[in-house]
Design an enzyme around this catalytic site. Sequence first.
Site, mmCIF file in Angstrom:
data_model
loop_
_atom_site.group_PDB
_atom_site.id
_atom_site.type_symbol
_atom_site.label_atom_id
_atom_site.label_comp_id
_atom_site.label_asym_id
_atom_site.label_seq_id
_atom_site.Cartn_x
_atom_site.Cartn_y
_atom_site.Cartn_z
ATOM 1 N N ASP A 1 0.841 -1.359 -0.113
ATOM 2 C CA ASP A 1 0.076 -0.041 0.134
ATOM 3 C C ASP A 1 0.796 1.239 0.039
ATOM 4 O OD1 ASP A 1 -2.134 -1.634 0.180
ATOM 5 O OD2 ASP A 1 -2.355 -1.568 2.302
ATOM 6 N N LYS B 1 1.713 2.184 -5.081
ATOM 7 C CA LYS B 1 2.353 1.725 -6.260
ATOM 8 C C LYS B 1 1.375 1.966 -7.389
ATOM 9 C CE LYS B 1 2.205 -2.346 -4.293
ATOM 10 N NZ LYS B 1 2.198 -1.954 -2.919
ATOM 11 N N GLY C 1 -4.584 -4.226 -3.828
ATOM 12 C CA GLY C 1 -5.532 -3.143 -4.143
ATOM 13 C C GLY C 1 -4.786 -1.879 -4.417
ATOM 14 N N HIS C 2 -4.874 -1.671 -5.749
ATOM 15 C CA HIS C 2 -4.094 -0.472 -6.336
ATOM 16 C C HIS C 2 -4.968 0.577 -6.644
ATOM 17 C CE1 HIS C 2 -0.568 -3.313 -7.315
ATOM 18 N NE2 HIS C 2 -0.927 -3.429 -6.024
ATOM 19 N N GLN D 1 1.815 -5.942 -3.187
ATOM 20 C CA GLN D 1 2.433 -6.145 -2.099
ATOM 21 C C GLN D 1 3.626 -5.143 -1.563
ATOM 22 O OE1 GLN D 1 1.144 -9.649 -3.521
ATOM 23 N NE2 GLN D 1 -0.711 -8.519 -2.996
HETATM 24 P P1 GDP Z 1 -0.868 0.590 -3.382
HETATM 25 O O1 GDP Z 1 -1.259 -1.026 -3.290
HETATM 26 O O2 GDP Z 1 0.764 0.478 -3.285
HETATM 27 O O3 GDP Z 1 -1.226 0.639 -5.092
HETATM 28 O O4 GDP Z 1 -1.325 1.574 -2.537
HETATM 29 P P2 GDP Z 1 -2.939 1.543 -2.428
HETATM 30 O O5 GDP Z 1 -3.842 2.325 -3.287
HETATM 31 O O6 GDP Z 1 -3.581 0.533 -1.279
HETATM 32 O O7 GDP Z 1 -3.083 2.804 -0.984
HETATM 33 C C1 GDP Z 1 -2.581 3.823 -1.106
HETATM 34 C C2 GDP Z 1 -3.445 4.963 -0.714
HETATM 35 O O8 GDP Z 1 -3.106 6.203 -0.764
HETATM 36 C C3 GDP Z 1 -4.583 5.043 -1.710
HETATM 37 O O9 GDP Z 1 -5.790 5.607 -1.155
HETATM 38 C C4 GDP Z 1 -4.013 6.339 -2.638
HETATM 39 O O10 GDP Z 1 -5.242 7.150 -3.268
HETATM 40 C C5 GDP Z 1 -3.443 7.233 -1.461
HETATM 41 N N1 GDP Z 1 -2.232 8.039 -1.854
HETATM 42 C C6 GDP Z 1 -1.411 7.641 -3.112
HETATM 43 N N2 GDP Z 1 -0.571 8.384 -3.140
HETATM 44 C C7 GDP Z 1 -0.792 9.512 -2.161
HETATM 45 C C8 GDP Z 1 -0.192 10.750 -1.896
HETATM 46 O O11 GDP Z 1 0.801 11.118 -2.109
HETATM 47 N N3 GDP Z 1 -0.992 11.376 -0.772
HETATM 48 C C9 GDP Z 1 -2.147 10.957 -0.011
HETATM 49 N N4 GDP Z 1 -2.744 11.770 0.689
HETATM 50 N N5 GDP Z 1 -2.622 9.785 -0.526
HETATM 51 C C10 GDP Z 1 -1.905 8.974 -1.607
HETATM 52 P P1 IMO Z 2 -0.942 -4.114 -2.301
HETATM 53 O O1 IMO Z 2 -0.492 -4.496 -3.698
HETATM 54 C C1 IMO Z 2 -0.969 -4.774 2.106
HETATM 55 C C2 IMO Z 2 -0.955 -8.783 3.625
HETATM 56 C C3 IMO Z 2 -2.381 -9.303 4.293
HETATM 57 C C4 IMO Z 2 -1.692 -10.240 5.416
HETATM 58 C C5 IMO Z 2 -0.576 -10.900 4.366
HETATM 59 C C6 IMO Z 2 -1.011 -12.055 3.542
HETATM 60 O O2 IMO Z 2 -2.257 -3.313 -2.314
HETATM 61 O O3 IMO Z 2 0.131 -3.610 -1.593
HETATM 62 P P2 IMO Z 2 -2.568 -12.852 1.695
HETATM 63 O O4 IMO Z 2 -3.809 -12.557 1.463
HETATM 64 O O5 IMO Z 2 -1.390 -12.545 0.664
HETATM 65 O O6 IMO Z 2 -2.618 -14.408 2.180
HETATM 66 O O7 IMO Z 2 -2.206 -11.950 3.003
HETATM 67 O O8 IMO Z 2 -0.237 -9.744 3.521
HETATM 68 N N1 IMO Z 2 -1.291 -8.215 2.233
HETATM 69 C C7 IMO Z 2 -1.234 -7.064 1.924
HETATM 70 N N2 IMO Z 2 -1.204 -6.026 2.633
HETATM 71 N N3 IMO Z 2 -1.150 -4.335 0.801
HETATM 72 C C8 IMO Z 2 -1.298 -5.479 -0.180
HETATM 73 O O9 IMO Z 2 -1.331 -5.427 -1.560
HETATM 74 C C9 IMO Z 2 -1.344 -7.003 0.553
HETATM 75 N N4 IMO Z 2 -1.440 -8.174 -0.067
HETATM 76 C C10 IMO Z 2 -1.485 -8.860 1.035
HETATM 77 O O10 IMO Z 2 -3.010 -8.190 5.103
HETATM 78 O O11 IMO Z 2 -1.071 -9.453 6.319
HETATM 79 MG MG MG Z 3 -2.971 -1.615 -1.895
#
Ligand code: GDP
Ligand code: IMO
Ligand code: MG
Length: 427
Positions: free
Chosen positions: A13, A16, A40-41, A223
């Site tokens: 998270d 990416k 979840g991107h 991840q």
């Molecule tokens: P990913 O899994 O690495 O793609 O990240 P996620 O989408 O799960 O989580 C990142 C969260 O932070 C999302 O809700 C994005 O919309 C938000 N986000 C990304 N970059 C920024 C930033 O620079 N500032 C803020 N406030 N939110 C951001």
């Molecule tokens: P993105 O791509 C954050 C965590 C889960 C759990 C562990 C194992 O959005 O960054 P799994 O479902 O793979 O068996 O879970 O890894 N986990 C993540 N945490 N971002 C993710 O993906 C994750 N994918 C798995 O919360 O602790």
């Molecule tokens: Mg994510």
Amino acid sequence: MAIDVILGLQWGDEGKGKIVDYLAKDYQIVARFQGGPNAGHTLKFDGKKFVLHTIPSGIFRPGLTNLIGNGVVIDPITLEKELALLDESGFQYRDRLLVAKKAHLILPTHRYLDAASEAAKGKEKIGSTLKGIGPTYMDKTGRNGLRIGTITLPDFAERYNALKEKHLGLLKSMPDVDFDLAAEEEKWFASLETIRNLQLVDGEYFINKALAEGKKILAEGAQGSMLDIDFGTYPFVTSSNTITAGVCSGLGVAPQRIGEVIGITKAYCTRVGSGPFPTELFDETGDKLRSEGHEFGSTTGRPRRCGWIDLPQLKYTIMLNGVTQLVVTKIDVLNNFEKLNAATHYEIDGHVSDELPFDLCGLPVKPVYRELDGWNQPLSGAGAFEDMPANAKAFITFLEKELNTPVTMISTGPERKSLILKDMVTA
Ligand code: GDP
Ligand code: IMO
Ligand code: MG
């Protein structure tokens, strides 16, 4: 031509999706190489928000090809839902989305097994997203799995039933969990029809031919490196190699084809699920990071655990990945802090080190912090590094020096355009 890589350096998270979506305009192909719907991107642009789980984050850039690589595990139900959202939004993707035939399928019984396995672990549970990731990769390495390329074979139903029966046998010795298998199977088979109509390709040939033709390719990690099956906080990890090495096996490319490795870190740190997190904050500062950063899971909605940025942890993942440039995201979340902290070392039983021990689980790790002055003001739409508040610039310079890696992008908000570029290089 080389493949540039974008991946997360923490526990996932890191942002990416946003960074891949931004950079994709400079590439011709974006490829996911591991993970599955546990990811979840989030992408935000033109006032719209999308959360992608299986589809690469280059899908919204017209003309760009997106490959779901062989290292990914695919749940047809999730993928079909993602495609439906693209359809609803009017995005054309049919000729731009390819699926590697060697990618493995997540069966309904894999999700069933995931839930039963977590129930069996009780208090020791991993905190899995329950998307069936672990059981699917277990079947892959156990040489039992079903691959996307098999869905067009005449004996697919037989193969499916054989694996399902094996799973049902295993489930007999596990705790009972609520799972409507018949209903899930019905959805699964219906979704499979949609997947059959996608372009199923030999991903390794596709990607190597594209390289030979001089195409620019970006590999998108899922991840984070601390969730890597080999180097993460085992057993509280996911079941794939999330580090750069995973690009080679997850797409079928040779190591010398890897170009820039762009590592993403938040300006602080989060984790969702169980497992060690040395800089986790249990006080109101942690709560403030969660509320200012809207730190709730993109896939499961769970509140994310929050803490300060952890430099020993980042040095470790920069080393493992061969990171050539850093992206710092969510810097805006630190706008309202008088003081900030960054862990520079760990103290374990009186011993101070900036290296990670064999196993962080159950160890009395005390982070040694460096206190830094916050900027305590909005970034006021800073479009260039020079326009940022002095203490924000000092924070970035401090990270570059401590981590011995240049910061080339700073993300200042969730929107695609909220990004400061600083001496970027791509292949
Ligand atoms: P990913 O899994 O690495 O793609 O990240 P996620 O989408 O799960 O989580 C990142 C969260 O932070 C999302 O809700 C994005 O919309 C938000 N986000 C990304 N970059 C920024 C930033 O620079 N500032 C803020 N406030 N939110 C951001
Ligand atoms: P993105 O791509 C954050 C965590 C889960 C759990 C562990 C194992 O959005 O960054 P799994 O479902 O793979 O068996 O879970 O890894 N986990 C993540 N945490 N971002 C993710 O993906 C994750 N994918 C798995 O919360 O602790
Ligand atoms: Mg994510």
